[in-house]
Design a protein around this motif. Structure first.
Motif, PDB file in Angstrom:
ATOM      1  N   GLN B  99       0.832  -1.214   0.000  1.00  0.00           N
ATOM      2  CA  GLN B  99       0.000   0.000   0.000  1.00  0.00           C
ATOM      3  C   GLN B  99       0.863   1.260   0.000  1.00  0.00           C
ATOM      4  O   GLN B  99       0.531   2.253  -0.648  1.00  0.00           O
ATOM      5  CB  GLN B  99      -0.918   0.009   1.220  1.00  0.00           C
ATOM      6  N   ILE B 103       0.076   3.815  -2.991  1.00  0.00           N
ATOM      7  CA  ILE B 103      -0.874   4.874  -2.644  1.00  0.00           C
ATOM      8  C   ILE B 103      -0.756   6.118  -3.529  1.00  0.00           C
ATOM      9  O   ILE B 103      -1.758   6.591  -4.080  1.00  0.00           O
ATOM     10  CB  ILE B 103      -0.799   5.237  -1.130  1.00  0.00           C
ATOM     11  N   ALA B 104       0.454   6.634  -3.683  1.00  0.00           N
ATOM     12  CA  ALA B 104       0.572   7.881  -4.462  1.00  0.00           C
ATOM     13  C   ALA B 104       0.262   7.671  -5.954  1.00  0.00           C
ATOM     14  O   ALA B 104      -0.503   8.443  -6.527  1.00  0.00           O
ATOM     15  CB  ALA B 104       1.955   8.501  -4.259  1.00  0.00           C
ATOM     16  N   LYS B 107      -3.789   6.965  -5.922  1.00  0.00           N
ATOM     17  CA  LYS B 107      -4.699   7.978  -5.383  1.00  0.00           C
ATOM     18  C   LYS B 107      -4.339   9.390  -5.824  1.00  0.00           C
ATOM     19  O   LYS B 107      -5.214  10.248  -5.924  1.00  0.00           O
ATOM     20  CB  LYS B 107      -4.714   7.928  -3.851  1.00  0.00           C
TER      21      LYS B 107
END
Lengths: 231, 245
Positions: B99, B103-104, B107
């Motif tokens: 994760q 994530i970057a 998202k």
């Protein structure tokens, strides 16, 4: 004393009184719930606002800081009177319940803003840095990185505040909102003995706030570890 | 043409001037090593470059584009091209290894999750952590965490990678696993600006070494020049102290 209580009890717990008390309890629950729920939303917004860094938002930051600092320091009763007379002056004809609701929300938001802000600040600076360097905006940083780690810090004082807050809604009786404390006074004035009346009110308050504490404990345990959560 | 050009960069912490007119450039595919005593401003250069510490003066250009750090849009575009790895890893504690890496890109850059996942798994395999995808940062050793942080930075597909004393917080026996990972990147032609106290490593991977002291660049040149034949007395002093022990 006991004979009197036993003699009074059947009359006291009659249908109309129970409906009256039930409605009053509902008002207490509604005021508390409004304060807690809107308070946590507005409080979080205020806390977020105070974290912004952009220059054009400086006046809002300033207002947010002033708001939390003032409303945490003013006695509930004073806020209540202030809101009451403000509505009177502006000739807005609002039922007393909503005047009280506005007051409790103002107070709860200020306290919860500070609790949420302390939670945000408990998250290590390096988490914010990493997120910023990867182009997370403030909202994304809070949503994905900070809030999942800050919950554990925010929950205990927040629920502690909720419990205190339920009791404070009693002050709404001062402007004639029929909540538990007001109902107690009315029944007492009707001639029922104070021990019976306020004993019942005590139990009613307990029944409202105890489940809330349990919920808080439950959430704390569920979030006890930052693990096993998915962002 | 140099990829990153820094001119007259200044930064302050309160009244303390930590960067006092830095000129520096990094060409595409080059590895530049930044060395110097503690407090000389090496890390501040990297923090200033990614916009974590606002510059007080000076200019930064990346691929010819001037960056105005007062403009959020400029900083955003800049951060799209740079990635930084921190001394303390700064992994997100509430996310697993996978994760953290995903994530970057998913998202923030809004890339498709399936594609990002594939790349993240490949990068984690590259840094030797294919078996740790679902672990949390606090279950890993420092060296492993730092390699996750490198994979996370690479998943951003940066044009320039900034490494801020990435082995300084590690136990000695864990340093080499992180350095080996960086060696691979250097061999692959990754443009890097590396702050480190690992002099042997800096000498080996850098095309150019920059020696800093008190917020200024004292001397720069090839590793051979800086380590074997420094011109400035301050450089000579530092190098001899470092190499003596």
């Amino acid at each position: 004393m006991w004979e009197r209580l036993i003699e009074e009890a059947p009359r006291f717990f009659g249908y109309y009184n129970l409906v009256f008390l039930g409605k009053a309890a509902l008002a207490t629950v509604a005021l508390s719930a409004l304060g807690c729920i809107i308070g946590i939303v507005l409080g979080s917004l205020v806390a977020l606002l105070r974290l912004t860094t952009r220059l054009p938002l400086a006046p809002l930051r300033w207002i947010a800081a002033l708001y939390t600092e003032i409303f945490r320091r003013v006695p509930f009763l004073v806020t209540l009177m202030l809101v009451f007379f403000a509505f009177q002056l502006s000739k807005v004809d609002l039922p007393m319940f909503w005047v009280a609701a506005v007051s409790v929300t103002l107070i709860a938001s200020a306290f919860l803003a500070e609790i949420v802000r302390a939670g945000f600040e408990s998250v290590h600076r390096n988490q914010w840095d990493a997120a910023a360097a990867m182009n997370f905006g403030l909202l994304d940083t809070v949503r994905y990185v900070v809030l999942p780690q800050a919950w554990r810090i925010i929950l205990p004082p927040a629920f502690g505040f909720f419990v205190l807050f339920i009791k404070d809604t009693a002050l709404a009786s001062q402007i004639g909102v029929i909540e538990l404390t007001f109902a107690g006074k009315v029944l007492n004035n009707k001639g029922f003995s104070a021990v019976l009346v306020f004993g019942t009110i005590l139990v009613a308050y307990f029944l409202v706030s105890w489940p809330l504490s349990r919920l808080g404990k439950h959430l704390e345990q569920r979030l006890a570890s930052p693990r096993h959560q998915r962002p | 043409m140099p990829r990153l050009v820094i001119n007259g960069l200044e930064a302050r912490y309160g009244s303390l001037k930590v960067l006092d007119g830095i000129d520096l450039d990094v060409a595409s595919g080059d590895v530049v090593g930044l060395i110097g005593p503690s407090g000389s401003g090496k890390s501040t250069i990297l923090r200033t470059l990614v916009g974590l510490t606002p510059p007080a003066a000076g200019s930064v250009e990346i691929d010819g584009e001037h960056i105005d750090y007062a403009k959020p849009g400029d900083v955003r575009r800049l951060r799209d091209r740079l990635a930084i790895v921190f001394q303390q890893y700064n992994l997100f504690q509430n996310m697993t290894v996978l994760q953290n890496v995903m994530i970057a890109p998913t998202k923030i850059k809004k890339r498709a999750a399936a594609e990002v996942r594939e790349e993240a798994v490949r990068l984690l395999a590259k840094v030797g952590l294919a078996d740790k995808l679902d672990r949390y940062p606090d279950e890993l050793s420092g060296g492993q965490q730092q390699r996750v942080a490198i994979a996370r930075a690479l998943a951003l597909r940066p044009e320039i990678l900034l490494l801020d004393e990435v082995t300084a917080a590690l136990d000695p026996e864990l340093v080499s696993e992180v350095l080996d990972t960086i060696r691979v990147l250097a061999r692959e032609g990754m443009t890097m600006l590396i702050v480190s106290h690992e002099m042997g490593f800096i000498r080996e991977v850098s095309k150019e070494v920059v020696f800093m002291d008190a917020g200024r660049v004292v001397e720069r040149g090839t590793p051979a020049k800086i380590f074997d034949a420094p011109e400035e007395a301050r450089t000579r002093d530092f190098v001899s102290k470092i190499l003596r022990h």
